[in-house]
Design a protein around this motif. Structure first.
Motif, short mmCIF file in Angstrom:
data_model
loop_
_atom_site.label_atom_id
_atom_site.label_comp_id
_atom_site.label_asym_id
_atom_site.label_seq_id
_atom_site.Cartn_x
_atom_site.Cartn_y
_atom_site.Cartn_z
N ARG A 8 0.82 -1.21 0.00
CA ARG A 8 0.00 0.00 0.00
C ARG A 8 0.86 1.26 0.00
O ARG A 8 0.60 2.20 -0.78
CB ARG A 8 -0.93 -0.02 1.22
CG ARG A 8 -1.84 1.20 1.30
CD ARG A 8 -2.85 1.05 2.42
NE ARG A 8 -3.78 2.18 2.44
CZ ARG A 8 -4.85 2.25 3.24
NH1 ARG A 8 -5.11 1.25 4.09
NH2 ARG A 8 -5.64 3.30 3.19
N ASN A 40 -6.57 -6.77 -11.96
CA ASN A 40 -6.07 -6.53 -10.61
C ASN A 40 -4.55 -6.66 -10.48
O ASN A 40 -4.03 -6.98 -9.42
CB ASN A 40 -6.75 -7.48 -9.61
CG ASN A 40 -6.37 -8.93 -9.83
OD1 ASN A 40 -5.80 -9.30 -10.85
ND2 ASN A 40 -6.67 -9.76 -8.85
N SER A 42 -2.54 -8.84 -11.45
CA SER A 42 -2.04 -10.20 -11.22
C SER A 42 -1.80 -10.93 -12.53
O SER A 42 -1.22 -12.02 -12.54
CB SER A 42 -3.03 -10.99 -10.39
OG SER A 42 -4.20 -11.29 -11.15
N TRP A 133 -9.27 -0.14 0.19
CA TRP A 133 -8.32 -0.89 0.99
C TRP A 133 -9.04 -1.54 2.17
O TRP A 133 -9.86 -0.91 2.84
CB TRP A 133 -7.21 0.03 1.52
CG TRP A 133 -6.25 0.47 0.46
CD1 TRP A 133 -6.24 1.67 -0.20
CD2 TRP A 133 -5.15 -0.29 -0.06
NE1 TRP A 133 -5.20 1.71 -1.10
CE2 TRP A 133 -4.51 0.53 -1.03
CE3 TRP A 133 -4.63 -1.55 0.20
CZ2 TRP A 133 -3.39 0.09 -1.75
CZ3 TRP A 133 -3.52 -1.98 -0.51
CH2 TRP A 133 -2.91 -1.17 -1.47
N GLN A 134 -8.72 -2.77 2.40
CA GLN A 134 -9.14 -3.49 3.60
C GLN A 134 -7.87 -3.91 4.31
O GLN A 134 -7.31 -4.97 4.05
CB GLN A 134 -10.02 -4.69 3.24
CG GLN A 134 -11.32 -4.30 2.54
CD GLN A 134 -12.17 -5.49 2.15
OE1 GLN A 134 -11.88 -6.63 2.51
NE2 GLN A 134 -13.24 -5.24 1.40
N GLU A 136 -4.21 -4.08 4.40
CA GLU A 136 -3.19 -4.04 3.36
C GLU A 136 -3.67 -4.67 2.06
O GLU A 136 -2.89 -4.81 1.11
CB GLU A 136 -1.91 -4.74 3.85
CG GLU A 136 -1.16 -3.96 4.91
CD GLU A 136 -0.70 -2.60 4.41
OE1 GLU A 136 -0.09 -2.54 3.32
OE2 GLU A 136 -0.97 -1.58 5.09
N ARG A 137 -4.94 -5.08 2.00
CA ARG A 137 -5.49 -5.70 0.79
C ARG A 137 -6.38 -4.68 0.09
O ARG A 137 -7.29 -4.12 0.71
CB ARG A 137 -6.30 -6.96 1.11
CG ARG A 137 -5.50 -8.04 1.79
CD ARG A 137 -6.42 -9.11 2.35
NE ARG A 137 -6.95 -10.01 1.34
CZ ARG A 137 -8.24 -10.18 1.06
NH1 ARG A 137 -9.16 -9.45 1.69
NH2 ARG A 137 -8.63 -11.04 0.14
N TYR A 138 -6.13 -4.47 -1.20
CA TYR A 138 -7.01 -3.61 -1.98
C TYR A 138 -8.00 -4.50 -2.71
O TYR A 138 -7.61 -5.42 -3.47
CB TYR A 138 -6.22 -2.76 -2.97
CG TYR A 138 -7.08 -1.73 -3.68
CD1 TYR A 138 -7.43 -0.54 -3.04
CD2 TYR A 138 -7.57 -1.96 -4.96
CE1 TYR A 138 -8.24 0.40 -3.67
CE2 TYR A 138 -8.37 -1.03 -5.60
CZ TYR A 138 -8.70 0.15 -4.95
OH TYR A 138 -9.51 1.08 -5.57
N VAL A 139 -9.29 -4.25 -2.51
CA VAL A 139 -10.34 -5.14 -3.00
C VAL A 139 -11.26 -4.35 -3.93
O VAL A 139 -11.70 -3.24 -3.60
CB VAL A 139 -11.15 -5.73 -1.83
CG1 VAL A 139 -12.29 -6.60 -2.35
CG2 VAL A 139 -10.24 -6.52 -0.90
N ARG A 163 -15.45 -10.84 -6.58
CA ARG A 163 -14.41 -10.07 -5.91
C ARG A 163 -13.02 -10.38 -6.47
O ARG A 163 -12.67 -11.54 -6.69
CB ARG A 163 -14.44 -10.40 -4.41
CG ARG A 163 -13.42 -9.70 -3.55
CD ARG A 163 -13.61 -10.08 -2.09
NE ARG A 163 -14.94 -9.73 -1.60
CZ ARG A 163 -15.82 -10.62 -1.12
NH1 ARG A 163 -15.51 -11.91 -1.09
NH2 ARG A 163 -17.01 -10.22 -0.70
N VAL A 165 -8.90 -9.31 -5.63
CA VAL A 165 -7.97 -8.72 -4.68
C VAL A 165 -6.69 -8.37 -5.42
O VAL A 165 -6.16 -9.17 -6.20
CB VAL A 165 -7.68 -9.67 -3.51
CG1 VAL A 165 -6.66 -9.07 -2.55
CG2 VAL A 165 -8.97 -10.02 -2.77
N GLU A 168 -3.64 -10.80 -6.65
CA GLU A 168 -3.95 -12.22 -6.50
C GLU A 168 -4.65 -12.72 -7.76
O GLU A 168 -5.69 -12.17 -8.15
CB GLU A 168 -4.85 -12.44 -5.29
CG GLU A 168 -4.21 -12.06 -3.96
CD GLU A 168 -5.11 -12.35 -2.77
OE1 GLU A 168 -6.16 -12.99 -2.95
OE2 GLU A 168 -4.76 -11.92 -1.65
#
Length: 361
Positions: A8, A40, A42, A133-134, A136-139, A163, A165, A168
């Protein structure tokens, strides 16, 4: 997986709008169909279809297709056309919500039901994309509502969330189905995940932890010895279908891995309300598409499910939650790790509570 720093703090130093890295982007095709394109950072990209059950159409990983699509798709929903003519292909086609299986006439009411039901024809409303952001995870996720309903008949309501992430290579799908009427209603739901070339080829195998596997019919029985393996495209090939009684862990989670030694996908799902797994193998030239399909039913229709005691009913006001997750496995290490998890599950898991002994006769 991403090969650059997605922390982040790093992203906030180098960017001002997170759509640079991940988003679900809404648009409308010339046909009028709405689409939502997702990415995302990934390598995984998906295209969702709000006007076709909020299903997943295109899916690719670093440009490599994961699924098969039909000519001219995505098709505008048309309740006057048959299910097969409107089959988009694509990563997920929802089957149900009252019928999954071949066309049939209800043995008790005389009602006609088309192949695999109406769920994939439903148009979603209250479609909303959220980003944030949740920790350190951006969703990024999209939620929409769908219904299978008629006056003086069923009133089934589906809330679907898809969803992604950041970083990922995975897609999560959460469905909440509720009976909003005052009488019980038959309820069949199958997540028809479809995979095509080059993910599926003669080097691909399906790995699962299962207590029992049975063929659906004589065509499948003739190829029962080869059920885990896949073959090249074959002219006039007839589909093969197998049913698996999977093993689940202490959290009721099951997994299947469809992969070669270097590349594939893992399918994970909650078996609490979705204990069945159907494997569909279709190698026919041009329509080379194979399915791995968790469900609360077998694709056999209401009639047989009712006779054999497998038909689920939702009570008035009852709701059930279904969780599925697809993860791309890129590289030998990723594939080997998931296969090792399945080996452990095979030794420690418990068989789900299903029976299809009538297919083994």
């Amino acid at each position: 997986m991403a090969t650059f720093d997605l922390a982040r703090a790093t992203l906030e130093q180098h960017g001002i709008d997170m759509r640079q890295f991940a988003d679900l982007r809404e648009a409308t095709l010339p046909s009028g169909l709405r689409i939502i394109d997702g990415y995302n950072s990934s390598g995984l990209t998906v295209t969702l279809l709000p006007d076709r059950g909020l299903d997943v159409w295109l899916a690719a990983y670093n440009g490599r297709p994961l699924t098969w699509i039909s000519q001219g798709s995505p098709h505008v929903p048309d309740f006057g056309a048959g299910w097969l003519r409107l089959f988009n292909g694509g990563l997920l086609v929802t089957c149900g919500l009252r019928h999954v299986g071949s066309p049939e006439t209800d043995e008790r009411t005389g009602q006609w039901r088309d192949l695999h039901g109406d769920a994939s024809l439903a148009r979603a409303w209250n479609v909303a994309v959220s980003r944030g952001w949740q920790g350190e995870r951006y969703v990024v996720e999209v939620t929409g509502e769908l219904a299978e309903a008629a006056l003086f008949a069923e009133q089934l309501h589906l809330t679907r969330t898809l969803r992604l992430v950041l970083g990922e290579p995975a897609l999560e799908i959460v469905d909440v189905v509720e009976n909003r009427y005052d009488t019980p209603v038959p309820f069949m739901l199958l997540h028809h995940f479809n995979f095509g070339y080059p993910l599926v080829n003669q080097a691909t195998t399906l790995h699962i932890a299962a207590a029992t596997t049975v063929p659906r019919d004589l065509q499948a029985a003739a190829m029962f010895h080869d059920w885990p393996r896949y073959r090249p495209a074959t002219p006039r090939h007839s589909e093969e279908v197998f049913f698996h009684q999977v093993l689940a862990d202490e959290n009721a989670l099951a997994m299947a891995v469809l992969a070669s030694d270097e590349f594939g996908v893992a399918i994970e799902w909650d078996t609490t309300h979705e204990p069945y797994l159907t494997q569909w193998k279709n190698y026919r030239n041009g329509t080379y598409v194979c399915g791995v399909e968790p469900g609360n039913c077998l694709p056999e229709g209401q009639n047989r499910a009712h006779r054999e005691g497998r038909l689920v009913h939702l009570a008035p006001g009852e709701q059930q939650i279904f969780r599925n997750k697809l993860t791309v496995l890129d590289g030998t290490a990723a594939v080997t790790s998931r296969r090792s998890q399945l080996t452990q599950l095979a030794s420690s898991g418990r068989p789900v509570d299903v029976s299809f002994a009538d297919y083994a006769r």
